[in-house]
Structure formats: structure tokens, C-alpha cells
Design a protein around this motif. Structure first.
Motif, PDB file in Angstrom:
ATOM      1  N   UNK A  67      24.074  54.990  53.880  1.00 26.24           N
ATOM      2  CA  UNK A  67      24.073  54.550  52.484  1.00 26.24           C
ATOM      3  C   UNK A  67      24.419  53.070  52.373  1.00 26.24           C
ATOM      4  N   UNK A  68      25.372  52.635  53.197  1.00 24.89           N
ATOM      5  CA  UNK A  68      25.781  51.232  53.182  1.00 24.89           C
ATOM      6  C   UNK A  68      24.633  50.325  53.619  1.00 24.89           C
ATOM      7  N   UNK A  69      23.926  50.697  54.667  1.00 22.67           N
ATOM      8  CA  UNK A  69      22.808  49.892  55.147  1.00 22.67           C
ATOM      9  C   UNK A  69      21.659  49.858  54.141  1.00 22.67           C
ATOM     10  N   UNK A  70      21.410  50.983  53.473  1.00 24.04           N
ATOM     11  CA  UNK A  70      20.363  51.020  52.454  1.00 24.04           C
ATOM     12  C   UNK A  70      20.699  50.089  51.293  1.00 24.04           C
ATOM     13  N   UNK A  71      21.969  50.082  50.886  1.00 20.65           N
ATOM     14  CA  UNK A  71      22.364  49.203  49.790  1.00 20.65           C
ATOM     15  C   UNK A  71      22.299  47.739  50.213  1.00 20.65           C
ATOM     16  N   UNK A  72      22.664  47.453  51.445  1.00 23.90           N
ATOM     17  CA  UNK A  72      22.552  46.080  51.936  1.00 23.90           C
ATOM     18  C   UNK A  72      21.097  45.615  51.946  1.00 23.90           C
TER      19      UNK A  72
END
Length: 238
Positions: free
Chosen positions: A85-90
Motif C-alpha cells: 500500500x505504501x509503494x502504491x501511494x508513493x
């Protein structure tokens, strides 16, 4: 343990066992980032993704993980989905990711996610586990949006400001200004406003539950009293 029906899972996740209003879990990010609707939606969608993915994975491996490493395995699964989720938001919503900051990685410590993995997903097949994760996530997302909307409206006099950070340039015109020349109320944007807003939502839910229980009780027919009969015993007892 009796298997819950789909209707019961949906009702529990959205209302009866709502993680924010009933279990009162995940308060740290809930209170910290709900100053605007866009922040609330961003965190809520990330939490929803993690809940669905972790519940599905835990349900799949439930018969292959020993009791001694059960909880560490669940935490590793949750941490993996939080990283996704963090990588997708980045990649797609970098500005919003910067605003939410540390609260995206802190989803790993959200007790609601580990609680659903341990209490439900580890004891049920994948489809009910996914449904439970989705409903729990939607229940949490709903509270985030309502609380974020309340704080943004009272604190800034706007709704849906900066939605373009999540939904792209076309969402820049979604902002609503219900009041003209509204004086900002900083109190609602700060942490005390978050506590008051959540307290009002919990009180509203409890009031609705009490009202529904009273209506249900009033709708039930009263039992018919048949009275008591006296039996007279005659004769000698030997």
C-alpha cells in the motif's frame, strides 16, 4: 464456533462490531489524519487494502502454521501488505503520501487488522475471510470519512478540498464552500476536535442502537397470562 452468515458478517463489520465505534481500535491514525476528507479517504483505502489482503492470506495458510509462530506470521503478512500500500501511494499519490507520512507504515500496528486476522480469518475459509476484511475496512473507512468531513466542515468551512491529491486533476473542482466568509475554527482541526468528533459519533451510534432496541421490544407481542390454578388435595396420605 458457529459459522456466521454473510449478512451477519456485513452487519458486524459495518455497524454492530465497527472497529472505530465499537471496538475503539486504530484511534491513533483515525484521530491524527481526519482533519480533511481526502486524508481520511487515503488512509481508509490503504487500511481496506491491507485488511482484505491479510485476511485472505491468513485464511489460506491457517492450516499450515503452527500455534507457536501464528502471531509472528500474521504480523509479517500484514507488514507485507502495508508495504504494498505504501509503494502504491508513493507511485500514484505521492503528495498525499507525504501528508499522511508515518501513519501509513503505522497501519501495521492497527489492532483491528491483527484482531480480524486472529479472531476470524484464521478460523474461516477464504471467501468469508475476504468478506469480513472488506466489511471491517469499509466500516472503518466510513467512520474516517464522516469524522473527516465533520472536522473539515466545522474547522475550515469546506468539504472535499484537495481531492485532486487522490483522484487526479479532474477532482480539483469537487471542493464545496457551504458558507460564505466562514471564520476558521482551528479547534476542530487540532487533536481535541478529533476526540470530540469521535465522541459525538459514538454517542450517536449508541443512541440509534438504543432506539432500535426499544422499537423492537415494543413491536414484540406481550405474553398472554393464563393465570394460576389451585389444586386442592383431599384424602389421607399414608
Amino acid at each position: 464456533m458457529a459459522t456466521k452468515t454473510s449478512a451477519e458478517i456485513i452487519k458486524d463489520g459495518l455497524w454492530n462490531n465497527n472497529p472505530a465505534l465499537v471496538q475503539v481500535l486504530g484511534l491513533c491514525p483515525l484521530l491524527a489524519v481526519t482533519s480533511t476528507v481526502v486524508n481520511a479517504v487515503g488512509l481508509g483505502l490503504a487500511t481496506l487494502l491491507v485488511l482484505i489482503g491479510s485476511n485472505l492470506s491468513v485464511s489460506i495458510i491457517r492450516n499450515f502454521v503452527s500455534e507457536s509462530v501464528r502471531l509472528p506470521a500474521f504480523v509479517m503478512i500484514i507488514a507485507s501488505f502495508v508495504t504494498c500500500a505504501e509503494l502504491l501511494m508513493q507511485a500514484f499519490t505521492y503528495e498525499l503520501y507525504q501528508i499522511l507520512g508515518i501513519f501509513i507504515p503505522l497501519i501495521v500496528t492497527n489492532c483491528a487488522i491483527l484482531g480480524r486476522a486472529d479472531a476470524f480469518a484464521s478460523k474461516n475459509p477464504p471467501i468469508p475471510a475476504v468478506l469480513d476484511g472488506a466489511m471491517t475496512g469499509l466500516g472503518f473507512l466510513g467512520v474516517l470519512i464522516v469524522l473527516g468531513g465533520m472536522r473539515e466542515l466545522v474547522g475550515q468551512g469546506t468539504l472535499f478540498v484537495d481531492m485532486n491529491l487522490l483522484f487526479g486533476p479532474e477532482a480539483a473542482d469537487w471542493v464545496i464552500h457551504p458558507f460564505a466568509n466562514y471564520p476558521d475554527m482551528l479547534f476542530m482541526v487540532l487533536p481535541p476536535g478529533a476526540f470530540i468528533g469521535l465522541g459525538l459519533l459514538i454517542a450517536l451510534k449508541n443512541s440509534i442502537d438504543t432506539h432500535l432496541a426499544e422499537r423492537q421490544k415494543a413491536a414484540q407481542p406481550e405474553p398472554v397470562s393464563t393465570g394460576s390454578k389451585r389444586v386442592r388435595v383431599t384424602g389421607n396420605i399414608s
